[in-house]
Design a protein around this motif. Structure first.
Motif, PDB file in Angstrom:
ATOM      1  N   UNK A 176       0.757  -1.218   0.135  1.00 38.38           N
ATOM      2  CA  UNK A 176      -0.165  -0.168   0.034  1.00 38.38           C
ATOM      3  C   UNK A 176       0.920   1.319  -0.121  1.00 38.38           C
ATOM      4  N   UNK A 177       0.342   2.242  -0.886  1.00 49.32           N
ATOM      5  CA  UNK A 177       1.359   3.411  -1.037  1.00 49.32           C
ATOM      6  C   UNK A 177       0.414   4.559  -0.783  1.00 49.32           C
ATOM      7  N   UNK A 178       0.652   5.552   0.209  1.00 49.29           N
ATOM      8  CA  UNK A 178      -0.151   6.899   0.385  1.00 49.29           C
ATOM      9  C   UNK A 178       0.701   7.761   0.194  1.00 49.29           C
ATOM     10  N   UNK A 179       0.387   9.152  -0.346  1.00 55.39           N
ATOM     11  CA  UNK A 179       1.135  10.286  -0.450  1.00 55.39           C
ATOM     12  C   UNK A 179       0.259  11.548   0.203  1.00 55.39           C
ATOM     13  N   UNK A 184       5.025  22.591   3.140  1.00 50.99           N
ATOM     14  CA  UNK A 184       6.432  23.502   3.348  1.00 50.99           C
ATOM     15  C   UNK A 184       7.325  22.991   2.052  1.00 50.99           C
ATOM     16  N   UNK A 185       6.781  22.741   0.643  1.00 50.93           N
ATOM     17  CA  UNK A 185       7.259  22.565  -0.461  1.00 50.93           C
ATOM     18  C   UNK A 185       8.011  21.012  -0.208  1.00 50.93           C
ATOM     19  N   UNK A 186       7.548  20.153   0.452  1.00 45.11           N
ATOM     20  CA  UNK A 186       8.110  18.631   0.703  1.00 45.11           C
ATOM     21  C   UNK A 186       6.754  17.686   0.602  1.00 45.11           C
ATOM     22  N   UNK A 187       7.175  16.626  -0.062  1.00 42.12           N
ATOM     23  CA  UNK A 187       6.238  15.488  -0.312  1.00 42.12           C
ATOM     24  C   UNK A 187       6.595  14.338   0.621  1.00 42.12           C
ATOM     25  N   UNK A 188       5.348  13.762   1.280  1.00 39.51           N
ATOM     26  CA  UNK A 188       5.533  12.764   1.903  1.00 39.51           C
ATOM     27  C   UNK A 188       5.039  11.356   1.267  1.00 39.51           C
ATOM     28  N   UNK A 189       5.680  10.121   1.411  1.00 40.76           N
ATOM     29  CA  UNK A 189       5.392   8.990   0.604  1.00 40.76           C
ATOM     30  C   UNK A 189       5.401   8.004   1.906  1.00 40.76           C
ATOM     31  N   UNK A 190       4.325   7.035   2.091  1.00 36.75           N
ATOM     32  CA  UNK A 190       4.311   6.302   3.112  1.00 36.75           C
ATOM     33  C   UNK A 190       3.858   4.838   2.103  1.00 36.75           C
ATOM     34  N   UNK A 191       4.747   3.856   2.581  1.00 36.59           N
ATOM     35  CA  UNK A 191       4.389   2.613   2.122  1.00 36.59           C
ATOM     36  C   UNK A 191       4.571   1.529   2.968  1.00 36.59           C
ATOM     37  N   UNK A 192       3.561   0.685   3.036  1.00 39.94           N
ATOM     38  CA  UNK A 192       3.619  -0.645   3.781  1.00 39.94           C
ATOM     39  C   UNK A 192       3.673  -1.816   2.827  1.00 39.94           C
ATOM     40  N   UNK A 193       4.433  -2.770   3.142  1.00 35.26           N
ATOM     41  CA  UNK A 193       4.540  -4.045   2.505  1.00 35.26           C
ATOM     42  C   UNK A 193       5.185  -4.990   3.195  1.00 35.26           C
ATOM     43  N   UNK A 194       4.672  -6.421   2.892  1.00 36.62           N
ATOM     44  CA  UNK A 194       5.033  -7.518   3.634  1.00 36.62           C
ATOM     45  C   UNK A 194       6.378  -7.840   3.336  1.00 36.62           C
ATOM     46  N   UNK A 195       6.981  -8.631   4.308  1.00 42.31           N
ATOM     47  CA  UNK A 195       8.442  -9.053   3.983  1.00 42.31           C
ATOM     48  C   UNK A 195       8.636 -10.320   4.739  1.00 42.31           C
TER      49      UNK A 195
END
Length: 207
Positions: A176-179, A184-195
């Motif tokens: 799953x990926x969320x942005x 403040x001119x910055x982007x955040x990307x969150x990822x959850x993946x199984x390992x």
């Protein structure tokens, strides 16, 4: 014992098919060089100091300049500048157990990305550690302004992470990926993946 964990984000992006994108407040375009704005490599020390008060500890940065650089600071599609300098630190708990890594990448002029990679055995039971590390990253490298802006409609960073975890468990997909864009001119990307039998949480901060 501290150990370095190569970033698996490149693979995660390829296999990701379950994505939710959330836009935050969009700031004005940058007028200065990307290396003259935002966070610096020295901010690792601020993160280290802040996490230590929460009984989470970081090693000294290790510079990566050889062919393995893409394993620690991956060349994401969102990046418009090359990465040829990367520094990685190991994160451990009070007993010395490995939690993951915090890496920064860019050029010798400065970083253009920072990422935290945490490995948890359960997607919910260790969420407090994930929240502490990610919140420290955001407040140190971006701003302490989440409560005021509430990007994506989330009242807190913890609410964002919890929603992502819930969506992930409700889905049959691997990643799953969320942005969150434009704080403040910055982007955040969150990822959850199984390992294997654990979960890999990745937070990417992009100038």
């Amino acid at each position: 014992m501290n150990k370095l964990v190569p970033v698996l984000i490149g693979i995660a992006i390829i296999i990701s098919v379950s994505v939710f994108v959330l836009s935050g407040n969009i700031s004005e375009p940058q007028s200065k060089s990307i290396y003259e704005t935002g966070f610096t490599f020295y901010d690792v020390e601020k993160i280290k100091k802040s996490l230590s008060t929460q009984k989470i500890f970081m090693s000294s940065p290790t510079e990566i300049t050889d062919y393995t650089i893409s394993q620690y600071c991956p060349p994401l599609l969102e990046l418009q500048n090359p990465i040829n300098h990367c520094a990685t630190t190991a994160i451990t708990d009070i007993n010395g157990n490995s939690l993951g890594n915090i890496n920064m990448g860019g050029t010798l002029d400065g970083p253009i990305m920072a990422l935290a990679i945490l490995d948890t055995s359960d997607i919910f039971s260790e969420e407090n550690v994930v929240d502490l590390v990610f919140q420290t990253m955001i407040e140190t490298l971006v701003c302490d302004c989440w409560d005021d802006l509430q990007p994506g409609g989330f009242e807190s960073i913890d609410a964002w992470l919890t929603t992502a975890a819930e969506k992930y468990t409700a889905s049959s997909q691997t990643t799953l990926k969320s942005k969150i864009e434009g704080i403040e001119n910055v982007n955040l990307i969150l990822e959850i993946t199984s390992k294997d039998e654990s979960y890999l949480w990745t937070l990417i901060v992009l100038k």
